[in-house]
Design an enzyme around this catalytic site. Sequence first.
Site, PDB file in Angstrom:
ATOM      1  N   HIS A   1       0.830  -1.187   0.000  1.00  0.00           N
ATOM      2  CA  HIS A   1       0.000   0.000   0.000  1.00  0.00           C
ATOM      3  C   HIS A   1       0.877   1.253   0.000  1.00  0.00           C
ATOM      4  CE1 HIS A   1      -3.743  -2.238   1.783  1.00  0.00           C
ATOM      5  NE2 HIS A   1      -3.281  -2.788   0.674  1.00  0.00           N
TER       6      HIS A   1
ATOM      7  N   GLU B   1       1.218   3.678   2.114  1.00  0.00           N
ATOM      8  CA  GLU B   1       1.928   3.956   3.351  1.00  0.00           C
ATOM      9  C   GLU B   1       3.217   3.142   3.446  1.00  0.00           C
ATOM     10  OE1 GLU B   1      -2.565   4.100   4.371  1.00  0.00           O
ATOM     11  OE2 GLU B   1      -1.212   3.094   2.953  1.00  0.00           O
TER      12      GLU B   1
ATOM     13  N   CYS C   1      -1.691  -1.696   7.423  1.00  0.00           N
ATOM     14  CA  CYS C   1      -0.876  -0.485   7.341  1.00  0.00           C
ATOM     15  C   CYS C   1      -0.636   0.104   8.725  1.00  0.00           C
ATOM     16  CB  CYS C   1      -1.547   0.547   6.443  1.00  0.00           C
ATOM     17  SG  CYS C   1      -1.515   0.097   4.690  1.00  0.00           S
TER      18      CYS C   1
ATOM     19  N   TRP D   1     -17.057  14.532 -36.573  1.00  0.00           N
ATOM     20  CA  TRP D   1     -16.697  14.655 -35.165  1.00  0.00           C
ATOM     21  C   TRP D   1     -17.202  16.001 -34.674  1.00  0.00           C
ATOM     22  CZ3 TRP D   1     -14.828  10.629 -32.625  1.00  0.00           C
ATOM     23  CH2 TRP D   1     -14.168   9.622 -33.333  1.00  0.00           C
TER      24      TRP D   1
ATOM     25  N   ARG E   1     -11.829   6.698 -20.483  1.00  0.00           N
ATOM     26  CA  ARG E   1     -12.042   5.250 -20.599  1.00  0.00           C
ATOM     27  C   ARG E   1     -10.990   4.481 -19.817  1.00  0.00           C
ATOM     28  NH1 ARG E   1     -12.826   4.873 -27.133  1.00  0.00           N
ATOM     29  NH2 ARG E   1     -14.856   5.948 -27.270  1.00  0.00           N
TER      30      ARG E   1
ATOM     31  N   THR F   1     -26.305   2.556 -30.827  1.00  0.00           N
ATOM     32  CA  THR F   1     -25.051   3.270 -31.084  1.00  0.00           C
ATOM     33  C   THR F   1     -24.043   2.354 -31.770  1.00  0.00           C
ATOM     34  OG1 THR F   1     -25.333   4.799 -29.244  1.00  0.00           O
ATOM     35  CG2 THR F   1     -23.077   4.392 -29.955  1.00  0.00           C
TER      36      THR F   1
ATOM     37  N   ARG G   1      -7.042   4.006 -27.372  1.00  0.00           N
ATOM     38  CA  ARG G   1      -6.013   3.959 -28.416  1.00  0.00           C
ATOM     39  C   ARG G   1      -5.427   5.327 -28.735  1.00  0.00           C
ATOM     40  NH1 ARG G   1     -11.061   3.538 -30.391  1.00  0.00           N
ATOM     41  NH2 ARG G   1     -11.705   5.022 -32.005  1.00  0.00           N
TER      42      ARG G   1
ATOM     43  N   GLU H   1     -21.349   6.046 -22.465  1.00  0.00           N
ATOM     44  CA  GLU H   1     -21.009   6.901 -23.608  1.00  0.00           C
ATOM     45  C   GLU H   1     -22.166   7.125 -24.569  1.00  0.00           C
ATOM     46  OE1 GLU H   1     -17.339   7.205 -25.485  1.00  0.00           O
ATOM     47  OE2 GLU H   1     -16.295   5.830 -24.138  1.00  0.00           O
TER      48      GLU H   1
END
Length: 335
Positions: free
Chosen positions: A52, A54, A86, A172, A186, A198, A209, A264
């Site tokens: 972790h 810490e 921890c 676009w 994403r 869609t 990408r 989306e």
Amino acid sequence: MGDADRDHMLAAVEAASGSRRSTSPNPWVGAVVVVDGVVVGTGASSPPGGPHAEAHALAEAGEAARGATLYATLEPCDHTGRTGPCTEAILEAGVARVVIGVEDPDPNVRGRGTARLREAGVEVEVGVAATEVAEQLAPYLHHRATGRPYVVVKLAVTLDGRLAAPDGTSTWITGPEARSDVHRLRAESDAVCVGAGTVRADDPALTVRDWAPDDGGPVADPRRIILGAVPDGARVAPAESYEGPLEGLLDRLGDEGVLQLLVEGGADVAGRFHRAGLVDRYVVYVAPALLGGDDGRPVLAGAGAPTMADLSRGRFASVRALGDDLRLDLVLDPD
């Protein structure tokens, strides 16, 4: 809370930012060890099964941690999972003071970490830079409190509030900087969801990408969830088909450790999540463009508020310029 405490906690927040994509379903935590105002150790959460934040910070500090102050964005754990507690590492290192951003709502931790440290004589302060820490950890905190993923609805719109032209075209609306930021979003999400319509209309891949982290670390594509049947040969494959109530989907994904679900589209799916009150954050990319009529595709399809008194209101959590576009993050007020 002094300015120095806040500054050191924000340094811990910055340390955590690099581990955001690799720790799910565990939280992305940052920690720093400070002696006489100087940071002597910095750490961030490892992928599941690793040390972790810490532990990393204490290891870097070494003997300098004895009598030091440890800043941790999230309450240290006091139970044994894949790693040891921890709290034990903190006590063994001889830390004198622990400053925490927010308490952990996980039932395995909730208050136990702070109690264990105080019982051992360590000075503990909670709530330093809590707003910034809670913002960074929002998906984790939401998941642990509700059992469901943090739902982010992403929309790309013209200035007059349209996400597609009357003929259905939408490529676009925004520029390359905004599109790259969507891919980063994403990468920070465990799963992404769109409607079968869609997929048929746009044939999206829904992969990461067009974005790479500055640290050059690996980036994984999110799980793809399709509301409806996945058409044969769709680029989104491999994908999971889901048919049923949205609440059932969120319950299942939460049980499977999905901390953040990115929705989306399209407008029908976004409208369904909105009307069901299931959206935790709206990320809207606004382009400096106008369709100039009332026949374009609206942002949220379906019936809206019948009167101004029924508007969904909230706050802009952030506003950022991305090239020629704006990114607006909207968080609605609780009912």
